[in-house]
Motif scaffolding. Sequence first.
Motif, PDB file in Angstrom:
ATOM      1  N   PRO A 224       1.608  57.202  12.306  1.00 36.05           N
ATOM      2  CA  PRO A 224       0.819  56.120  12.876  1.00 36.05           C
ATOM      3  C   PRO A 224       0.629  56.340  14.375  1.00 36.05           C
ATOM      4  CG  PRO A 224       2.680  55.280  11.640  1.00 36.05           C
ATOM      5  CD  PRO A 224       2.824  56.752  11.659  1.00 36.05           C
ATOM      6  N   PHE A 225      -0.604  56.301  14.782  1.00 37.35           N
ATOM      7  CA  PHE A 225      -0.930  56.643  16.166  1.00 37.35           C
ATOM      8  C   PHE A 225      -0.314  55.652  17.138  1.00 37.35           C
ATOM      9  CE2 PHE A 225      -3.900  56.693  19.803  1.00 37.35           C
ATOM     10  CZ  PHE A 225      -3.562  57.960  20.248  1.00 37.35           C
ATOM     11  N   LEU A 226      -0.335  54.403  16.798  1.00 39.97           N
ATOM     12  CA  LEU A 226       0.170  53.422  17.745  1.00 39.97           C
ATOM     13  C   LEU A 226       1.263  52.571  17.102  1.00 39.97           C
ATOM     14  CD1 LEU A 226      -3.100  52.096  19.383  1.00 39.97           C
ATOM     15  CD2 LEU A 226      -1.369  53.507  20.460  1.00 39.97           C
ATOM     16  N   SER A 227       2.513  52.929  17.342  1.00 46.07           N
ATOM     17  CA  SER A 227       3.564  52.012  16.934  1.00 46.07           C
ATOM     18  C   SER A 227       4.047  51.356  18.223  1.00 46.07           C
ATOM     19  CB  SER A 227       4.703  52.767  16.254  1.00 46.07           C
ATOM     20  OG  SER A 227       5.333  53.586  17.191  1.00 46.07           O
ATOM     21  N   ILE A 228       4.704  50.223  18.088  1.00 47.43           N
ATOM     22  CA  ILE A 228       5.130  49.485  19.292  1.00 47.43           C
ATOM     23  C   ILE A 228       6.065  50.344  20.129  1.00 47.43           C
ATOM     24  CG2 ILE A 228       6.481  47.491  20.070  1.00 47.43           C
ATOM     25  CD1 ILE A 228       5.144  45.888  17.926  1.00 47.43           C
ATOM     26  N   ARG A 229       6.966  51.056  19.428  1.00 43.31           N
ATOM     27  CA  ARG A 229       7.899  51.908  20.137  1.00 43.31           C
ATOM     28  C   ARG A 229       7.150  52.968  20.941  1.00 43.31           C
ATOM     29  NH1 ARG A 229      13.574  54.074  18.071  1.00 43.31           N
ATOM     30  NH2 ARG A 229      13.771  51.928  17.445  1.00 43.31           N
ATOM     31  N   LYS A 230       6.129  53.529  20.283  1.00 47.51           N
ATOM     32  CA  LYS A 230       5.316  54.553  20.950  1.00 47.51           C
ATOM     33  C   LYS A 230       4.639  53.982  22.183  1.00 47.51           C
ATOM     34  CE  LYS A 230       5.252  58.500  18.639  1.00 47.51           C
ATOM     35  NZ  LYS A 230       4.977  58.422  17.211  1.00 47.51           N
TER      36      LYS A 230
END
Lengths: 167, 180
Positions: free
Chosen positions: A70-76
């Motif tokens: 997933p391109f945008l996780s919160i952690r990322k």
Amino acid sequence: MTKNSLKNMETGFKVPKDYFENFEDRLLSELKLKETASHSGFKLPEDYFDSLDNKILDAVKKSNNTKVIPFLSIRKIAYATAVAASLILIYTISFNNNESLTINNIETVSIENYILTEGLETSDIASLFSEEDLSEITSVKNNLSSETLENYVLENLDIDELITNNN
Amino acid sequence: MILESELVEKLKSNTNIDGAFKELVILYKERLYWHIRNIVKSHDDADDVLQNTFIKVYKNIGNFKGESKLFSWMYRIATNEAITFINQKAKRLQITNEETQTIAINNLAADVYFEGEAIQLKLQKAMATLPQRQQLVFNMKYFEDLKFKDMSDILETSEGALKASYHIAVKKIQDYLTNN
């Protein structure tokens, strides 16, 4: 219950409005259409469906091996923000350091204010000058004619002060 | 033949998921293929969309809640994939969806996987004049012979609305064929 009453009994069944009026029309138009073209005309490559199972299973496996991250996780997002912030910070600091502080970069007003408020001693100012600068100043002094000196003394200094200094 | 509910159970449990998936593919490949083909028209495009559909099914089987039938769920994915495919193609070519469909139909004349009879081509052209939703309803009933009840599940529309939509579609196509 007599036969007669059963005949007269309402069944409770209803039909949509205009159902019978349009019935033949609906039925015939579809039948007629099917008569002209019942098949879409689409054809297949030979044995297409035979090899399809394995083709699909391969495609599924392939897509599963190249795991979609997933391109945008919160952690990322948090990591990315932190990295971006530190990069900006480093950039700002190093950028300011690169532009070394020289006397020419500072506004005259700031220097004046500094001298006035910080109570600089003569020695502090002297430390800003190199030997060469100082000798230049001396040489300037030496060039002064005695007339100029006399005028300076007469215009700017009190006799009293001179006397006090000589004590 | 294996029951749909058994298949879902097998697919959701982690044991022999690949075997169960293969059964699913065998069971549905032809129906889904024709459903997609009727929407996208060309065989190669249908082949692409069908693979994407099964990939999606495989990845999302865990999210399948069993509220609708597996059959309807898969048809819904296939429909969405096919329509998304057309939309993306239109976007890439910077034209409208309708124009994309017209191009696809015009290409049919030269397509080796299309029986080049005039009437079939005319029928496709007639269908292209319908709104997308009506085309979908027409395809599903006329060519795929789905029941209105199943169509109602797949398209999440009432049976009555679908029947009305279908009859309007038939009428419009009939008129087109008579006038052209």
